[in-house]
Design an enzyme around this catalytic site. Sequence first.
Site, PDB file in Angstrom:
ATOM      1  N   HIS A 241      11.579  -4.343   7.042  1.00 31.52           N
ATOM      2  CA  HIS A 241      12.086  -3.637   8.227  1.00 31.52           C
ATOM      3  C   HIS A 241      13.581  -3.408   8.146  1.00 31.52           C
ATOM      4  CE1 HIS A 241       8.279  -5.485   9.358  1.00 31.52           C
ATOM      5  NE2 HIS A 241       8.101  -4.351  10.013  1.00 31.52           N
TER       6      HIS A 241
ATOM      7  N   GLY B 245       0.794  -1.234   0.000  1.00 37.05           N
ATOM      8  CA  GLY B 245       0.000   0.000   0.000  1.00 37.05           C
ATOM      9  C   GLY B 245       0.818   1.270   0.000  1.00 37.05           C
TER      10      GLY B 245
ATOM     11  N   GLU C 155      -0.527   5.921  -0.760  1.00 40.55           N
ATOM     12  CA  GLU C 155      -0.918   6.502   0.542  1.00 40.55           C
ATOM     13  C   GLU C 155      -0.176   7.780   0.957  1.00 40.55           C
ATOM     14  OE1 GLU C 155      -1.117   3.457   3.652  1.00 40.55           O
ATOM     15  OE2 GLU C 155      -1.573   1.890   2.190  1.00 40.55           O
TER      16      GLU C 155
HETATM   17  N1  GLN Z   1      -1.409  -0.413   3.824  1.00 43.92           N
HETATM   18  C1  GLN Z   1      -0.532  -0.102   4.881  1.00 43.92           C
HETATM   19  C2  GLN Z   1       0.819   0.326   4.349  1.00 43.92           C
HETATM   20  O1  GLN Z   1       1.237  -0.174   3.355  1.00 43.92           O
HETATM   21  C3  GLN Z   1      -0.352  -1.277   5.818  1.00 43.92           C
HETATM   22  C4  GLN Z   1       0.555  -0.958   6.978  1.00 43.92           C
HETATM   23  C5  GLN Z   1       0.697  -2.025   8.023  1.00 43.92           C
HETATM   24  O2  GLN Z   1       0.485  -3.184   7.759  1.00 43.92           O
HETATM   25  N2  GLN Z   1       1.077  -1.706   9.217  1.00 43.92           N
HETATM   26  O3  GLN Z   1       1.486   1.139   4.915  1.00 43.92           O
END
Ligand code: GLN
Length: 768
Positions: free
Chosen positions: A696, A434, A486
Amino acid sequence: MPSRPFTATILGSPRIGPHRELKRAIEAYWAGRTTRADLESVAADLRRETWAALSVAGLDSVPVNTFSLYDQMLDTAALLGALPPRVAGIADDLDRYFAAARGTKDVAPLEMTKWFDTNYHYIVPEIAPYTAFTLHPGKVLAECKEAQQQGVTVRPVIVGPITFLALSKAVGDASAPIARLGELIPLYTQLLGLLAAARVAWVQIDEPVLVTDILDNGPELAELTYTALGAHAERPAIFVATYFGGLDAALPALARTPIEAIGLDLVAGGDSAAAAVPELADKTLVAGIVDGRNVWRTDLEAALCRLATLSGAARSVAVSTSCSTLHVPYSLTAETDVDDRLHSWLAFGAEKVTEVVTLAKALHGGRDTVAAAVESSNAAMASRASDPRLCNRQIRARIDGLAASASQRGPGEVRRAIQDDRLHLPPLPTTTIGSFPQTSTIRKARAELRSGEIDESEYIRLMRAEVADVIRLQEELGLDVLVHGEPERNDMVQYFAEQLDGFFATVNGWVQSYGTRCVRPPILYGDVSRPHPMTVDWATYAQSLTAKPVKGMLTGPVTILAWSFVRDDQPLADTANQIALAIRDETVDLQSAGIAIIQVDEPALRELLPLRSKDKAGYLAWAVAAFRLATSGVADSTQIHTHLCYSEFGEVIGAIADLDADVTSIEAARSHMEVLDDLNAIGFGNSVGPGVYDIHSPRIPATAEIAQSLRSALKAVPAERLWVNPDCGLKTRRSTEVNASLRNLVNAAARVRAGAEEVPGACGWPGR
Ligand code: GLN
Ligand code: ZN
């Protein structure tokens, strides 16, 4: 040793600073902009101010050693000489401590995980066979002395040995750390002796693990440990604090030991048990009746009634918060933007201290001594109960009117066939979770919008340009299912909370999440409804730029609930359904706008899992029902995705299948795809995108490595149900890392597709 019982306290307090002063000081030190002395001076100021405020407010016992430069579990590992050997070579003790917490270019950090069912993350100590425990009491003794010099009645707080070991992780072939409990008793005994010598009258030892089922012999270990610690002659009076739930069998077990006080969480745990434990008669019962982890004002009248029923159960009753106020913001005084009614229903950290003191005064001096405060509390309770925002009849009627069939979609394989016909995706479709990197352009635009330098329309124009960039990039990389990236979202929960009725966003309600990282959870105070579509313009704009499908991107009801302060006047399940209905309306609007794939993220599904086994099934039932309510309003031709992360899915694996999403993307890179076997074991039949690389880490995974992960995934999942994606959103990464990693991901998928065609049937290749 017979210390005078205290009457009013809290179990611990926030430390990041009322305006996040500590965060800034630590980050400046990390960046090399300031010295250790600068950092220590900010830290000492914050401690002094905290202790002064608590004493002035009227607490007759003040928690110390709850201050931390990073985390209390890491502090305990340092106290017990249990930092990992890989940091031992770092000469400076402060740098060694920070290296254990966050790693350096040479050493990996310790892991981090959720502190019980809160949103605070602790550092997980590693216990190896060669870990040799030794006592390093410098920090706790220094803080006691500092506070004593300030004239404060100190009560040092230490994480207890049972909790410390139960929450630690075994490494290097070690057996479960709890097996080493016997080695810690002498160290804690030695510490008690040092505290007694430092004229400390009370010590608080935290054993929250006793409210969980993590250990099967918790009560037995509690009795052994505290019988041993209590037997020592030269020691302060011992107060064993427990929180986040009820003690059950551990309460009589603790009560049989010679400790002087036991703390119960009366908010999360109920209190009926206390009266039935005769051994409490010679102890102080520390009644955690003021909610330490939610933001609501205490109903003083009701609390006094409950306290009255407890007073016969123990030698004395002290009033306290249910847990440390680490989990709520500092003070309401910073919230200037909240309407008077809502303001009157709230209590943050500082206000909770006042409530504790008020209740203690009433308990010992009679209700009349605090009549004005009780009346004010009554007025607030009445105002809250009668506020129209708490009851939206229309929404309630809609939920009541929804038949069970409203949460039912067609069978999974039927949906898959219809969606395949519509979407024409290649085998092993590639996608992302996302978010794309939050670039400096995005951060700058957001800051300028806040300061008024740019207006809303300019902000939207800038964010649309970001969306266009991200679409172009994904086209160029050759991904199959695109996202808008996003850029417009500050946070995946707050973004929706700001647009839904029933939520309030604070201006300074910061709460420590881990280390120097803070979050500002929205306050969910009323019935939730959706005044207008929230994401449709962004999704349709992104879709207008490409012929490939763009996923609509929403946050699920359980995650919105988990990352907010929620109302405490109705069951969580009811609140979850209201959020679900709002999300459901959004999915229907996205579908009408031509969006063919919608992802509803539930990364927090696992987090809200109750601490006691007996409560888990009930939670999972309503959590799954809320997700299905949110996602079943669309046609079978609309593909629903969900995304889950933060590992350890074991206990919720059945629930993941019950969510019945068409495609589930799930963190798997760090657990080497084991989650796929777990899904198979329960007969999971929908599509799955196990994360093929760990986002990460800044590391760029090689094509061959991703291809290898995919091949191993194909052993567990047939190709027609396997998706290819990273293991979480990309927002925290840099563009250069993301571009290179995704390029390799697309190449790896192509390589595996080609290879599989060469060797048909390698693992049930469908040959389409
Ligand atoms: N859609 C969100 C992103 O890609 C999901 C984040 C998450 O899983 N913490 O940032
Ligand atoms: Zn994620």
